[in-house]
Enzyme design. Structure first.
Site, PDB file in Angstrom:
ATOM      1  N   CYS A  12       0.863  -1.182   0.000  1.00 13.52           N
ATOM      2  CA  CYS A  12       0.000   0.000   0.000  1.00 13.52           C
ATOM      3  C   CYS A  12       0.901   1.234   0.000  1.00 13.52           C
ATOM      4  O   CYS A  12       2.112   1.145   0.203  1.00 13.52           O
ATOM      5  CB  CYS A  12      -0.911  -0.001   1.220  1.00 13.52           C
ATOM      6  SG  CYS A  12       0.009   0.224   2.743  1.00 13.52           S
ATOM      7  N   HIS A  41       5.622  -7.083   7.494  1.00 15.06           N
ATOM      8  CA  HIS A  41       5.629  -8.499   7.875  1.00 15.06           C
ATOM      9  C   HIS A  41       5.922  -9.344   6.648  1.00 15.06           C
ATOM     10  O   HIS A  41       5.047  -9.995   6.106  1.00 15.06           O
ATOM     11  CB  HIS A  41       4.278  -8.887   8.481  1.00 15.06           C
ATOM     12  CG  HIS A  41       3.978  -8.139   9.728  1.00 15.06           C
ATOM     13  ND1 HIS A  41       4.639  -8.371  10.907  1.00 15.06           N
ATOM     14  CD2 HIS A  41       3.122  -7.130   9.976  1.00 15.06           C
ATOM     15  CE1 HIS A  41       4.185  -7.554  11.837  1.00 15.06           C
ATOM     16  NE2 HIS A  41       3.269  -6.780  11.295  1.00 15.06           N
ATOM     17  N   CYS A  95       2.372   6.468   8.854  1.00 17.11           N
ATOM     18  CA  CYS A  95       1.559   6.769   7.668  1.00 17.11           C
ATOM     19  C   CYS A  95       0.644   7.959   7.992  1.00 17.11           C
ATOM     20  O   CYS A  95      -0.003   7.979   9.046  1.00 17.11           O
ATOM     21  CB  CYS A  95       0.728   5.547   7.299  1.00 17.11           C
ATOM     22  SG  CYS A  95      -0.398   5.877   5.938  1.00 17.11           S
ATOM     23  N   GLU A 125      -0.511  -0.927  15.303  1.00 15.60           N
ATOM     24  CA  GLU A 125      -1.176   0.364  15.044  1.00 15.60           C
ATOM     25  C   GLU A 125      -2.146   0.692  16.186  1.00 15.60           C
ATOM     26  O   GLU A 125      -2.186   1.823  16.679  1.00 15.60           O
ATOM     27  CB  GLU A 125      -1.933   0.286  13.712  1.00 15.60           C
ATOM     28  CG  GLU A 125      -2.698   1.558  13.386  1.00 15.60           C
ATOM     29  CD  GLU A 125      -3.638   1.390  12.201  1.00 15.60           C
ATOM     30  OE1 GLU A 125      -3.262   0.733  11.218  1.00 15.60           O
ATOM     31  OE2 GLU A 125      -4.767   1.917  12.278  1.00 15.60           O
ATOM     32  N   ASN A 219      -4.040  -7.456   7.612  1.00 11.10           N
ATOM     33  CA  ASN A 219      -4.778  -7.078   6.399  1.00 11.10           C
ATOM     34  C   ASN A 219      -4.844  -8.235   5.408  1.00 11.10           C
ATOM     35  O   ASN A 219      -5.822  -8.393   4.692  1.00 11.10           O
ATOM     36  CB  ASN A 219      -4.198  -5.795   5.790  1.00 11.10           C
ATOM     37  CG  ASN A 219      -2.871  -6.013   5.118  1.00 11.10           C
ATOM     38  OD1 ASN A 219      -2.814  -6.489   4.000  1.00 11.10           O
ATOM     39  ND2 ASN A 219      -1.783  -5.683   5.801  1.00 11.10           N
ATOM     40  N   SER A 261       1.818  -5.989   2.614  1.00  9.04           N
ATOM     41  CA  SER A 261       3.255  -6.168   2.871  1.00  9.04           C
ATOM     42  C   SER A 261       3.910  -7.078   1.836  1.00  9.04           C
ATOM     43  O   SER A 261       5.053  -7.480   2.017  1.00  9.04           O
ATOM     44  CB  SER A 261       3.464  -6.815   4.242  1.00  9.04           C
ATOM     45  OG  SER A 261       2.848  -6.081   5.231  1.00  9.04           O
TER      46      SER A 261
END
Ligand code: SF4
Length: 582
Positions: A12, A41, A95, A125, A219, A261
């Site tokens: 991303c 990761h 970010c 996060e 994710n 990732s």
């Protein structure tokens, strides 16, 4: 078996930004860059970053000064002071979309609102977000956990950036029943939303969905869950090595997506392996062709043939009456020299090699020492022939070889480099990879012939050198667009990295226009070269390759590589046809 690949698959925007920051920082400082937690990761990318002197640290206690980079997930605000207290220079790669959530929590926390974060309590996060309020803060995964929450007078609800819109909406409905005043902000980030939307669309069209990414990556797991909810069979893998042909029996369509990732070269490896499983391509002839293409490309024999072909075209443009006895050593020198240079480069970039045809990354690992020796022998052969051609030819090649050897060496002391954008190596110069490649090819395929056979005029010599340089620069810039993720992690400076996608497109168009003007110049009456007119066919070929690449029509793997480098072969074939016909 049809293979559909999600356009949004892979890194991303926030992860790319953090990686860029880490790689740029590693160039500017002398010691290692310590990232507070792994930047992403993904074991393969982490290995590559270690080679760039970028290392993760897990605890503040492990830091003894130096340089620390906070990763895209962000940290609790007090952590910045703790990191600085170790004596370290602290840089922040949080970010901006995570920072937006931190600000929302701070604002409502300061106004006395309690906070609920919809997300994974163990995620870095979320651990960071918790630190931005002094009020009560709860983390719930979904509406079921929200049902266990106490009642609130005033509550602010946000989501982890990689959450899912539906889960967030359902959870907010439950919390509404428990609060007098509720301020809910859906903070799922747009890249995550696009990624999830495309995964759902793809899952509806396929029999099996391959989801590539870390098993502990939140994710990636969410993408796998979303695909399964659409009824697709899901195969969650970390690397291509986990794929087995048996998984895909009776699959007409397979989808491929990947977590934020996962680097693009890993996605390419997966697609290459899936293509090799494809029953339509497993007839004996196609298997053999696929293997032959893979070996030709992986061994750099193909690119060496391309260099020899371009040398033929350049030599005949310089000196139309050149004899065959002079041509052979020129073709040999250029072919061997370019083969050697590309072999050394490929060896340096071996960790993100994605495989060509049936020549898999594992085959590459097995033969890498042999290939390195082939590179050394090719270089020795090229320099040996150059000596026979003349000392000037030898010095030209040796000088460029030396430049190649120094490419990665830190030549500028750190204290000076700070004043010149952290440039310490030739590799750090903007667009150096594309310019160095074009220069290397120009030396081998045009300057050495010019030194040996001369040119009918200096204007013609300039035109030919320009033609070769622009043609190779175009190829290198196009490859830079394709390999952008690997290049960034390797710290490669490419045109794409310097000017971005839109301007690279503009540069490519200008380069094609320049190529046409140069060829036109070479066909004008005072040169009267029919070969230059014939070489105009290379221009539509390049345009077709660029447009196909832009529209994602170019095949991946060896076939794609053969098409991208096909312009050199085409130039050689046209030159040979003209030479024989004349
Ligand atoms: S997932 Fe979204 S918020 Fe998280 S790093 Fe990527 S772009 Fe930023």
């Amino acid at each position: 078996m049809k293979i559909l690949v999600a356009e949004t698959a892979g890194f991303c925007w926030g992860v790319r930004r953090a990686l860029d920051q880490a790689v740029d920082l590693a160039k500017k400082i002398d010691g290692p860059v310590q990232t507070f937690g792994p930047l992403i990761h993904n074991a393969q990318v982490m290995e590559e970053l270690t080679e760039q002197n970028i290392h993760p640290v897990e605890q503040v206690a492990d830091i003894r000064g130096g340089t620390v980079l906070v990763r895209a997930h962000g940290v609790r605000p007090e952590m910045f002071d703790q990191l600085r207290a170790t004596g370290a220079d602290v840089y922040d790669a949080t970010c901006p979309l995570v920072r937006k959530v931190q600000k929302i929590i701070t604002k409502y926390g300061d106004d006395g609102y309690d906070v609920v974060i919809v997300g994974d309590d163990h995620h870095a996060e979320v651990a960071g977000l918790r630190g931005y309020t002094k009020q009560q803060c709860f983390v719930v995964a979904d509406e079921k956990e929200a049902a266990q929450l106490p009642t609130f007078d005033r509550v602010c609800v946000v989501s982890q950036t990689t959450q899912n819109d539906d889960t967030f909406a359902r959870t907010v409905e439950v919390i509404k029943e428990k609060a007098r005043v509720i301020r809910a902000t859906n903070t799922v980030c747009e890249p995550t939303r696009d990624h999830q939307r495309e995964t759902i669309d793809l899952a509806k069209q396929v029999d099996l969905m391959v989801v590539v990414g870390g098993r502990h990556s939140a994710n990636t797991c969410r993408l796998a869950d979303l695909a399964a909810q659409e009824g697709a069979r899901v195969l969650h893998i970390e690397t291509d090595a986990e794929l087995q042909k048996g998984h895909f029996e009776q699959c007409a369509t397979v989808g491929v997506t990947a977590g934020a990732s996962t680097p693009e070269w890993m996605i390419n490896r997966v697609v290459t392996k899936l293509e090799a499983f494809n029953p339509e391509t497993t007839s004996r002839l196609t298997t053999w062709l696929n293997h032959a293409m893979g070996v030709l490309v992986a061994s750099n024999v193909y690119v060496g043939l391309g260099a020899a072909s371009l040398t033929l075209a350049a030599s005949l443009l310089l000196q139309p009456t050149v004899g065959r006895e002079q041509l052979w050593p020129l073709l040999g020198t250029a072919g061997l020299f370019i083969l050697a240079m590309h072999t050394v480069n490929r060896y340096q970039e071996r960790s993100h090699y994605s495989g060509w045809g049936t020549f898999s990354p594992r085959s590459f690992q097995r033969f890498q020492q042999i290939m390195l020796w082939i590179g050394v022998l090719a270089l020795t052969g090229a320099l040996g022939i150059a000596v026979a051609l003349g000392w000037n030819e030898f010095l030209a090649l040796a000088a460029f070889g030396l430049l190649g050897a120094l490419y990665n060496v830190k030549l500028v002391p750190l204290q000076w480099a700070r004043h010149i954008m952290g440039i310490r190596r030739i590799k750090d110069l903007p667009a150096s990879r594309d310019i160095a490649t074009a220069l290397g090819w120009t030396v081998a395929t045009a300057i050495v012939p010019l030194l040996t056979i001369g040119a009918t005029s200096s204007l013609r010599a300039t035109g030919v050198l320009g033609f070769v340089f622009v043609l190779v620069f175009l190829r290198s810039a196009l490859i830079g667009v394709r390999d952008v993720q690997g290049d960034k992690i390797m710290g490669m400076e490419t045109l794409f990295k310097v000017v971005g996608k839109r301007r690279t497109k503009a540069v490519l168009i200008s380069a094609v226009a320049t190529l046409s003007i140069l060829l036109l110049g070479l066909t004008l009456p005072w040169h009267s070269l029919p070969l230059a007119a014939l070489l105009f066919l290379v221009v539509p070929y390049i345009c077709t390759v660029c447009v196909s690449y832009h529209r994602r029509l170019l095949p991946k793997g060896a076939a794609g590589e053969i098409l991208v480098d096909g312009q050199f072969l085409l130039a050689g074939v046209l030159a040979l046809a003209w030479h024989l016909w004349r």
